[in-house]
Scaffold this motif. Sequence first.
Motif, mmCIF file in Angstrom:
data_model
loop_
_atom_site.group_PDB
_atom_site.id
_atom_site.type_symbol
_atom_site.label_atom_id
_atom_site.label_comp_id
_atom_site.label_asym_id
_atom_site.label_seq_id
_atom_site.Cartn_x
_atom_site.Cartn_y
_atom_site.Cartn_z
ATOM 1 N N ALA A 126 0.829 -1.202 0.000
ATOM 2 C CA ALA A 126 0.000 0.000 0.000
ATOM 3 C C ALA A 126 0.861 1.249 0.000
ATOM 4 C CB ALA A 126 -0.926 -0.010 1.219
ATOM 5 N N GLY A 127 1.940 1.199 0.815
ATOM 6 C CA GLY A 127 2.821 2.356 0.901
ATOM 7 C C GLY A 127 3.513 2.645 -0.406
ATOM 8 N N VAL A 128 4.032 1.603 -1.042
ATOM 9 C CA VAL A 128 4.757 1.778 -2.299
ATOM 10 C C VAL A 128 3.835 2.331 -3.375
ATOM 11 C CG1 VAL A 128 5.937 0.573 -4.163
ATOM 12 C CG2 VAL A 128 6.495 0.046 -1.787
ATOM 13 N N SER A 129 2.596 1.845 -3.412
ATOM 14 C CA SER A 129 1.671 2.300 -4.448
ATOM 15 C C SER A 129 1.299 3.763 -4.266
ATOM 16 C CB SER A 129 0.404 1.431 -4.435
ATOM 17 O OG SER A 129 -0.311 1.610 -3.214
ATOM 18 N N ASN A 130 1.319 4.257 -3.023
ATOM 19 C CA ASN A 130 0.928 5.639 -2.753
ATOM 20 C C ASN A 130 2.071 6.628 -2.887
ATOM 21 O OD1 ASN A 130 -1.744 5.001 -2.195
ATOM 22 N ND2 ASN A 130 -1.341 4.607 -0.031
ATOM 23 N N VAL A 131 3.290 6.144 -2.759
ATOM 24 C CA VAL A 131 4.426 7.045 -2.691
ATOM 25 C C VAL A 131 4.934 7.398 -4.082
ATOM 26 C CG1 VAL A 131 6.847 7.233 -2.013
ATOM 27 C CG2 VAL A 131 5.163 6.368 -0.394
ATOM 28 N N ASN A 132 4.875 8.655 -4.419
ATOM 29 C CA ASN A 132 5.493 9.194 -5.624
ATOM 30 C C ASN A 132 5.547 10.710 -5.490
ATOM 31 O OD1 ASN A 132 2.984 10.387 -6.786
ATOM 32 N ND2 ASN A 132 2.378 8.239 -6.992
ATOM 33 N N TYR A 133 6.057 11.357 -6.508
ATOM 34 C CA TYR A 133 6.268 12.801 -6.416
ATOM 35 C C TYR A 133 4.978 13.582 -6.178
ATOM 36 C CZ TYR A 133 4.474 13.307 -11.204
ATOM 37 O OH TYR A 133 3.670 13.305 -12.319
ATOM 38 N N LYS A 134 3.833 13.000 -6.568
ATOM 39 C CA LYS A 134 2.565 13.690 -6.365
ATOM 40 C C LYS A 134 2.169 13.751 -4.892
ATOM 41 C CE LYS A 134 0.785 12.424 -10.929
ATOM 42 N NZ LYS A 134 -0.274 11.707 -11.690
ATOM 43 N N SER A 135 2.843 12.958 -4.058
ATOM 44 C CA SER A 135 2.545 12.950 -2.625
ATOM 45 C C SER A 135 3.403 13.945 -1.849
ATOM 46 C CB SER A 135 2.750 11.545 -2.057
ATOM 47 O OG SER A 135 1.880 10.627 -2.670
ATOM 48 N N VAL A 136 4.143 14.791 -2.566
ATOM 49 C CA VAL A 136 4.920 15.854 -1.920
ATOM 50 C C VAL A 136 4.152 17.152 -2.074
ATOM 51 C CG1 VAL A 136 7.100 17.097 -1.836
ATOM 52 C CG2 VAL A 136 7.067 14.683 -2.514
ATOM 53 N N GLU A 137 3.869 17.790 -0.956
ATOM 54 C CA GLU A 137 3.089 19.034 -0.961
ATOM 55 C C GLU A 137 3.984 20.204 -0.568
ATOM 56 O OE1 GLU A 137 -0.090 20.356 2.137
ATOM 57 O OE2 GLU A 137 -1.158 19.215 0.583
ATOM 58 N N LEU A 138 4.087 21.180 -1.471
ATOM 59 C CA LEU A 138 4.895 22.362 -1.216
ATOM 60 C C LEU A 138 3.994 23.563 -0.964
ATOM 61 C CD1 LEU A 138 7.693 22.123 -3.947
ATOM 62 C CD2 LEU A 138 7.679 21.172 -1.634
ATOM 63 N N ASN A 139 4.377 24.361 0.015
ATOM 64 C CA ASN A 139 3.685 25.622 0.294
ATOM 65 C C ASN A 139 4.686 26.741 0.088
ATOM 66 O OD1 ASN A 139 2.667 27.974 1.624
ATOM 67 N ND2 ASN A 139 1.236 26.686 2.770
ATOM 68 N N ALA A 140 4.573 27.428 -1.050
ATOM 69 C CA ALA A 140 5.551 28.455 -1.405
ATOM 70 C C ALA A 140 5.509 29.644 -0.469
ATOM 71 C CB ALA A 140 5.313 28.911 -2.846
ATOM 72 N N ILE A 141 4.332 29.959 0.066
ATOM 73 C CA ILE A 141 4.216 31.111 0.975
ATOM 74 C C ILE A 141 4.902 30.818 2.299
ATOM 75 C CG2 ILE A 141 2.594 32.562 2.248
ATOM 76 C CD1 ILE A 141 0.605 32.160 -0.039
ATOM 77 N N GLU A 142 4.614 29.640 2.856
ATOM 78 C CA GLU A 142 5.228 29.253 4.140
ATOM 79 C C GLU A 142 6.596 28.614 3.954
ATOM 80 O OE1 GLU A 142 3.921 29.973 7.044
ATOM 81 O OE2 GLU A 142 2.135 30.877 6.123
ATOM 82 N N GLN A 143 6.932 28.256 2.733
ATOM 83 C CA GLN A 143 8.189 27.576 2.382
ATOM 84 C C GLN A 143 8.307 26.257 3.145
ATOM 85 O OE1 GLN A 143 11.688 30.235 1.585
ATOM 86 N NE2 GLN A 143 12.801 28.715 2.790
ATOM 87 N N THR A 144 7.227 25.489 3.123
ATOM 88 C CA THR A 144 7.204 24.213 3.823
ATOM 89 C C THR A 144 7.107 23.059 2.839
ATOM 90 O OG1 THR A 144 4.787 24.293 4.079
ATOM 91 C CG2 THR A 144 6.139 25.179 5.887
ATOM 92 N N VAL A 145 7.568 21.898 3.301
ATOM 93 C CA VAL A 145 7.517 20.652 2.527
ATOM 94 C C VAL A 145 6.794 19.617 3.369
ATOM 95 C CG1 VAL A 145 8.848 18.863 1.359
ATOM 96 C CG2 VAL A 145 9.720 21.209 1.453
ATOM 97 N N PHE A 146 5.798 18.965 2.784
ATOM 98 C CA PHE A 146 5.044 17.947 3.505
ATOM 99 C C PHE A 146 4.981 16.675 2.668
ATOM 100 C CE2 PHE A 146 0.670 16.277 4.814
ATOM 101 C CZ PHE A 146 1.176 15.582 5.906
ATOM 102 N N LEU A 147 5.492 15.586 3.232
ATOM 103 C CA LEU A 147 5.374 14.263 2.615
ATOM 104 C C LEU A 147 4.094 13.638 3.157
ATOM 105 C CD1 LEU A 147 9.073 13.024 2.965
ATOM 106 C CD2 LEU A 147 8.062 14.553 1.257
ATOM 107 N N LYS A 148 3.124 13.426 2.291
ATOM 108 C CA LYS A 148 1.771 13.074 2.733
ATOM 109 C C LYS A 148 1.658 11.675 3.323
ATOM 110 C CE LYS A 148 -0.477 16.015 -0.740
ATOM 111 N NZ LYS A 148 -1.431 16.031 -1.889
ATOM 112 N N GLU A 149 2.512 10.765 2.876
ATOM 113 C CA GLU A 149 2.380 9.369 3.285
ATOM 114 C C GLU A 149 3.417 8.986 4.344
ATOM 115 O OE1 GLU A 149 -0.072 7.576 2.202
ATOM 116 O OE2 GLU A 149 -0.769 9.000 0.679
ATOM 117 N N THR A 150 2.984 8.281 5.377
ATOM 118 C CA THR A 150 3.903 7.758 6.378
ATOM 119 C C THR A 150 4.864 6.774 5.720
ATOM 120 O OG1 THR A 150 2.212 7.954 8.095
ATOM 121 C CG2 THR A 150 4.089 6.484 8.554
#
Length: 314
Positions: A126-150
Amino acid sequence: MLAIKTISHNSIIFRRSVRLMGDQFEISIVGNNPSWAEDRFDDAVAEINRIEKLLSAFGEDSCINEINRNAGIKPVKANAEIFRLIDRSLQISALTHGAFDITYYTADKDNSNFDTVQNSNTAVKAGVSNVNYKSVELNAIEQTVFLKETGMRIGFASNSKGYAADRAKYILQLQGVSSGVINAGGDLLTWGAQPDNEPWTIATADPSQEKQSFANIAISNMAVATSVNNEKYVTIIDKKLLGSFTPKKGFPVSKIKSVSIISTTAELADAMATPVLAIGINAGLYLINQLNQIGAVIIDDHDRVYTSKNININ
Protein backbone atom coordinates in the motif's frame (compact mmCIF):
# COMPACT_ATOMS: atom_id res chain seq x y z
CA MET A 1 46.97 17.03 -6.63
CA LEU A 2 47.56 19.90 -9.06
CA ALA A 3 48.28 19.09 -12.69
CA ILE A 4 49.33 21.69 -15.25
CA LYS A 5 48.78 21.36 -18.99
CA THR A 6 50.12 23.93 -21.47
CA ILE A 7 48.11 24.25 -24.69
CA SER A 8 49.53 27.15 -26.70
CA HIS A 9 50.75 30.75 -26.37
CA ASN A 10 51.73 30.06 -22.74
CA SER A 11 48.10 29.37 -21.85
CA ILE A 12 47.69 26.90 -19.01
CA ILE A 13 45.00 24.51 -17.79
CA PHE A 14 45.27 23.73 -14.08
CA ARG A 15 43.63 20.50 -12.94
CA ARG A 16 42.85 18.97 -9.58
CA SER A 17 41.36 15.51 -9.09
CA VAL A 18 39.67 14.75 -5.77
CA ARG A 19 37.12 12.27 -4.43
CA LEU A 20 33.90 14.02 -3.41
CA MET A 21 30.32 12.88 -2.83
CA GLY A 22 31.45 9.27 -3.22
CA ASP A 23 32.75 9.88 -6.75
CA GLN A 24 35.81 11.22 -8.55
CA PHE A 25 35.68 14.92 -9.42
CA GLU A 26 38.22 16.55 -11.72
CA ILE A 27 38.16 20.35 -11.75
CA SER A 28 39.97 22.16 -14.60
CA ILE A 29 40.42 25.92 -14.78
CA VAL A 30 42.24 28.19 -17.21
CA GLY A 31 44.65 30.71 -15.72
CA ASN A 32 48.27 31.77 -15.40
CA ASN A 33 48.92 31.74 -11.64
CA PRO A 34 49.39 28.39 -9.81
CA SER A 35 48.78 29.95 -6.38
CA TRP A 36 45.57 31.57 -7.58
CA ALA A 37 44.48 28.27 -9.12
CA GLU A 38 45.05 26.40 -5.85
CA ASP A 39 42.83 28.89 -4.01
CA ARG A 40 40.10 28.52 -6.61
CA PHE A 41 40.22 24.72 -6.33
CA ASP A 42 39.80 25.08 -2.57
CA ASP A 43 36.75 27.30 -3.16
CA ALA A 44 35.16 24.74 -5.49
CA VAL A 45 35.83 21.79 -3.19
CA ALA A 46 34.42 23.68 -0.21
CA GLU A 47 31.20 24.39 -2.11
CA ILE A 48 30.79 20.78 -3.23
CA ASN A 49 31.32 19.62 0.36
CA ARG A 50 28.70 22.16 1.49
CA ILE A 51 26.17 20.76 -0.98
CA GLU A 52 26.89 17.20 0.14
CA LYS A 53 26.20 18.15 3.76
CA LEU A 54 23.13 20.20 2.79
CA LEU A 55 21.52 17.29 0.95
CA SER A 56 22.48 14.63 3.48
CA ALA A 57 19.65 12.80 5.22
CA PHE A 58 21.88 12.13 8.22
CA GLY A 59 22.47 14.28 11.28
CA GLU A 60 20.04 15.94 13.64
CA ASP A 61 20.54 19.32 11.97
CA SER A 62 19.73 17.95 8.50
CA CYS A 63 16.73 19.63 6.88
CA ILE A 64 16.18 16.57 4.65
CA ASN A 65 16.21 14.34 7.73
CA GLU A 66 13.59 16.53 9.42
CA ILE A 67 11.36 16.48 6.34
CA ASN A 68 11.62 12.68 6.14
CA ARG A 69 11.09 12.23 9.88
CA ASN A 70 7.80 14.12 9.69
CA ALA A 71 6.38 12.21 6.72
CA GLY A 72 2.64 11.78 7.22
CA ILE A 73 2.79 13.95 10.33
CA LYS A 74 3.26 17.64 9.51
CA PRO A 75 4.81 20.10 7.05
CA VAL A 76 8.41 21.15 7.72
CA LYS A 77 9.84 24.57 6.96
CA ALA A 78 12.81 24.21 4.63
CA ASN A 79 15.58 26.64 3.85
CA ALA A 80 15.20 28.47 0.55
CA GLU A 81 17.88 26.49 -1.29
CA ILE A 82 16.44 23.07 -0.46
CA PHE A 83 12.89 24.26 -1.14
CA ARG A 84 13.84 25.46 -4.63
CA LEU A 85 15.71 22.22 -5.38
CA ILE A 86 12.71 20.11 -4.33
CA ASP A 87 10.42 22.32 -6.42
CA ARG A 88 12.60 21.89 -9.52
CA SER A 89 12.83 18.14 -8.89
CA LEU A 90 9.04 17.83 -8.79
CA GLN A 91 8.78 19.75 -12.06
CA ILE A 92 11.18 17.26 -13.69
CA SER A 93 9.10 14.41 -12.25
CA ALA A 94 5.98 15.85 -13.86
CA LEU A 95 7.85 16.38 -17.12
CA THR A 96 9.01 12.75 -17.22
CA HIS A 97 5.70 11.38 -15.93
CA GLY A 98 7.41 10.02 -12.84
CA ALA A 99 10.41 8.40 -14.52
CA PHE A 100 12.47 10.81 -12.42
CA ASP A 101 11.36 10.83 -8.79
CA ILE A 102 13.14 11.93 -5.63
CA THR A 103 10.68 10.04 -3.41
CA TYR A 104 10.96 6.50 -2.12
CA TYR A 105 9.40 4.32 0.56
CA THR A 106 10.86 3.01 3.80
CA ALA A 107 8.79 0.70 5.98
CA ASP A 108 8.30 2.00 9.50
CA LYS A 109 9.14 -0.95 11.75
CA ASP A 110 7.58 0.74 14.78
CA ASN A 111 4.17 0.94 13.09
CA SER A 112 1.55 -1.39 14.53
CA ASN A 113 0.66 -2.55 11.02
CA PHE A 114 3.88 -4.56 11.07
CA ASP A 115 2.88 -6.94 13.83
CA THR A 116 2.54 -9.84 11.42
CA VAL A 117 4.21 -10.79 8.17
CA GLN A 118 0.88 -10.60 6.36
CA ASN A 119 0.12 -7.13 7.66
CA SER A 120 3.67 -6.07 6.87
CA ASN A 121 3.40 -7.15 3.24
CA THR A 122 0.03 -5.44 2.88
CA ALA A 123 1.33 -2.22 4.41
CA VAL A 124 4.44 -2.19 2.23
CA LYS A 125 2.45 -2.74 -0.96
CA ALA A 126 0.00 0.00 0.00
CA GLY A 127 2.82 2.36 0.90
CA VAL A 128 4.76 1.78 -2.30
CA SER A 129 1.67 2.30 -4.45
CA ASN A 130 0.93 5.64 -2.75
CA VAL A 131 4.43 7.04 -2.69
CA ASN A 132 5.49 9.19 -5.62
CA TYR A 133 6.27 12.80 -6.42
CA LYS A 134 2.56 13.69 -6.36
CA SER A 135 2.55 12.95 -2.62
CA VAL A 136 4.92 15.85 -1.92
CA GLU A 137 3.09 19.03 -0.96
CA LEU A 138 4.89 22.36 -1.22
CA ASN A 139 3.68 25.62 0.29
CA ALA A 140 5.55 28.46 -1.41
CA ILE A 141 4.22 31.11 0.97
CA GLU A 142 5.23 29.25 4.14
CA GLN A 143 8.19 27.58 2.38
CA THR A 144 7.20 24.21 3.82
CA VAL A 145 7.52 20.65 2.53
CA PHE A 146 5.04 17.95 3.51
CA LEU A 147 5.37 14.26 2.62
CA LYS A 148 1.77 13.07 2.73
CA GLU A 149 2.38 9.37 3.28
CA THR A 150 3.90 7.76 6.38
CA GLY A 151 7.14 6.03 5.41
CA MET A 152 7.82 8.41 2.53
CA ARG A 153 11.33 9.73 2.07
CA ILE A 154 13.07 12.07 -0.36
CA GLY A 155 16.67 11.83 -1.55
CA PHE A 156 18.79 13.46 -4.22
CA ALA A 157 21.03 10.65 -5.44
CA SER A 158 19.89 11.28 -9.03
CA ASN A 159 20.68 14.99 -9.29
CA SER A 160 22.93 15.94 -6.36
CA LYS A 161 26.21 15.70 -8.32
CA GLY A 162 24.82 17.90 -11.06
CA TYR A 163 23.58 20.49 -8.60
CA ALA A 164 26.93 20.46 -6.77
CA ALA A 165 28.76 21.00 -10.08
CA ASP A 166 26.49 23.93 -10.96
CA ARG A 167 27.15 25.51 -7.60
CA ALA A 168 30.92 24.99 -7.85
CA LYS A 169 30.91 26.61 -11.30
CA TYR A 170 28.97 29.57 -9.89
CA ILE A 171 31.49 30.04 -7.08
CA LEU A 172 34.43 29.78 -9.48
CA GLN A 173 32.90 32.36 -11.81
CA LEU A 174 32.38 34.72 -8.87
CA GLN A 175 36.10 34.34 -8.16
CA GLY A 176 37.03 35.34 -11.71
CA VAL A 177 37.45 31.94 -13.37
CA SER A 178 36.32 32.70 -16.93
CA SER A 179 36.86 29.21 -18.35
CA GLY A 180 36.87 25.70 -16.97
CA VAL A 181 35.46 22.20 -16.75
CA ILE A 182 34.02 20.24 -13.86
CA ASN A 183 34.05 16.50 -14.48
CA ALA A 184 31.85 14.86 -11.85
CA GLY A 185 32.40 11.14 -12.34
CA GLY A 186 32.13 11.47 -16.12
CA ASP A 187 29.34 14.05 -16.11
CA LEU A 188 30.68 17.31 -17.55
CA LEU A 189 30.03 21.00 -16.98
CA THR A 190 31.94 23.57 -19.02
CA TRP A 191 32.11 27.32 -19.44
CA GLY A 192 34.24 29.68 -21.49
CA ALA A 193 36.70 28.24 -24.01
CA GLN A 194 39.97 26.34 -24.13
CA PRO A 195 43.21 28.36 -23.87
CA ASP A 196 43.51 28.37 -27.68
CA ASN A 197 39.99 29.88 -27.87
CA GLU A 198 38.57 26.67 -29.30
CA PRO A 199 35.29 25.50 -27.74
CA TRP A 200 35.30 22.68 -25.25
CA THR A 201 34.18 19.38 -26.74
CA ILE A 202 33.23 16.19 -24.96
CA ALA A 203 36.64 14.74 -25.88
CA THR A 204 38.62 17.72 -24.56
CA ALA A 205 36.53 17.90 -21.40
CA ASP A 206 36.77 14.15 -20.77
CA PRO A 207 39.53 12.42 -22.80
CA SER A 208 38.21 9.02 -21.73
CA GLN A 209 35.29 9.60 -24.12
CA GLU A 210 37.40 10.64 -27.09
CA LYS A 211 36.67 7.39 -28.95
CA GLN A 212 32.93 7.96 -28.79
CA SER A 213 31.41 8.80 -32.16
CA PHE A 214 29.90 12.01 -30.76
CA ALA A 215 32.95 13.24 -28.82
CA ASN A 216 33.53 16.14 -31.21
CA ILE A 217 30.30 17.90 -30.18
CA ALA A 218 31.01 21.42 -28.87
CA ILE A 219 29.76 21.76 -25.31
CA SER A 220 31.13 25.13 -24.17
CA ASN A 221 28.78 26.67 -21.60
CA MET A 222 26.82 23.43 -21.47
CA ALA A 223 26.55 20.34 -19.29
CA VAL A 224 26.64 16.68 -20.34
CA ALA A 225 25.44 13.79 -18.19
CA THR A 226 25.67 10.18 -19.29
CA SER A 227 23.70 7.23 -17.99
CA VAL A 228 24.92 3.74 -18.91
CA ASN A 229 22.75 0.65 -19.00
CA ASN A 230 23.94 -1.80 -16.36
CA GLU A 231 23.07 -5.36 -17.34
CA LYS A 232 22.92 -6.34 -13.67
CA TYR A 233 20.13 -3.84 -13.07
CA VAL A 234 16.65 -4.63 -14.38
CA THR A 235 14.37 -1.67 -14.99
CA ILE A 236 10.66 -2.38 -14.85
CA ILE A 237 8.85 0.16 -16.99
CA ASP A 238 5.22 0.95 -16.22
CA LYS A 239 3.10 0.55 -19.37
CA LYS A 240 1.14 3.61 -18.29
CA LEU A 241 4.35 5.63 -18.31
CA LEU A 242 5.18 4.60 -21.87
CA GLY A 243 1.58 5.22 -22.87
CA SER A 244 1.88 8.85 -21.83
CA PHE A 245 4.33 9.44 -24.71
CA THR A 246 2.81 9.40 -28.20
CA PRO A 247 5.60 9.74 -30.78
CA LYS A 248 4.42 9.56 -34.37
CA LYS A 249 7.39 7.63 -35.73
CA GLY A 250 8.97 4.51 -34.31
CA PHE A 251 12.52 3.18 -34.12
CA PRO A 252 13.64 -0.45 -34.26
CA VAL A 253 13.22 -2.19 -30.91
CA SER A 254 16.64 -2.34 -29.30
CA LYS A 255 18.24 -2.01 -25.90
CA ILE A 256 19.86 1.28 -24.97
CA LYS A 257 23.57 1.11 -24.22
CA SER A 258 23.97 4.70 -23.04
CA VAL A 259 22.22 8.06 -22.96
CA SER A 260 24.01 11.42 -22.91
CA ILE A 261 21.94 14.50 -22.12
CA ILE A 262 23.26 17.94 -23.09
CA SER A 263 21.70 20.85 -21.25
CA THR A 264 22.38 24.32 -19.88
CA THR A 265 22.72 23.06 -16.31
CA ALA A 266 24.34 19.96 -14.85
CA GLU A 267 21.41 19.52 -12.49
CA LEU A 268 18.92 19.12 -15.35
CA ALA A 269 21.25 16.95 -17.43
CA ASP A 270 21.92 14.71 -14.42
CA ALA A 271 18.21 14.37 -13.66
CA MET A 272 17.14 13.60 -17.25
CA ALA A 273 19.74 10.99 -18.24
CA THR A 274 18.34 8.01 -16.36
CA PRO A 275 14.65 8.66 -17.21
CA VAL A 276 15.47 8.73 -20.93
CA LEU A 277 17.43 5.49 -20.48
CA ALA A 278 14.39 3.96 -18.79
CA ILE A 279 11.67 4.97 -21.25
CA GLY A 280 13.56 3.91 -24.38
CA ILE A 281 14.83 5.38 -27.64
CA ASN A 282 11.53 6.29 -29.20
CA ALA A 283 9.81 7.87 -26.20
CA GLY A 284 13.08 9.37 -24.94
CA LEU A 285 13.83 11.27 -28.15
CA TYR A 286 10.20 12.32 -28.43
CA LEU A 287 10.36 13.80 -24.94
CA ILE A 288 13.65 15.63 -25.52
CA ASN A 289 12.46 17.01 -28.86
CA GLN A 290 9.58 18.77 -27.10
CA LEU A 291 11.95 20.77 -24.89
CA ASN A 292 14.16 23.82 -25.42
CA GLN A 293 17.90 24.06 -24.71
CA ILE A 294 18.34 20.34 -24.18
CA GLY A 295 19.54 17.54 -26.44
CA ALA A 296 20.23 13.81 -26.31
CA VAL A 297 22.60 11.32 -27.86
CA ILE A 298 21.53 7.70 -27.48
CA ILE A 299 23.62 4.63 -28.37
CA ASP A 300 21.91 1.26 -28.65
CA ASP A 301 23.36 -2.20 -28.08
CA HIS A 302 24.39 -2.37 -31.76
CA ASP A 303 26.37 0.87 -31.38
CA ARG A 304 23.89 2.76 -33.54
CA VAL A 305 23.68 6.46 -32.62
CA TYR A 306 20.41 8.35 -32.33
CA THR A 307 20.26 12.10 -31.68
CA SER A 308 17.58 14.62 -30.86
CA LYS A 309 16.62 17.07 -33.56
CA ASN A 310 18.96 19.87 -32.40
CA ILE A 311 22.18 17.79 -32.47
CA ASN A 312 24.12 17.06 -35.64
CA ILE A 313 26.92 14.48 -35.75
CA ASN A 314 29.14 14.27 -38.80
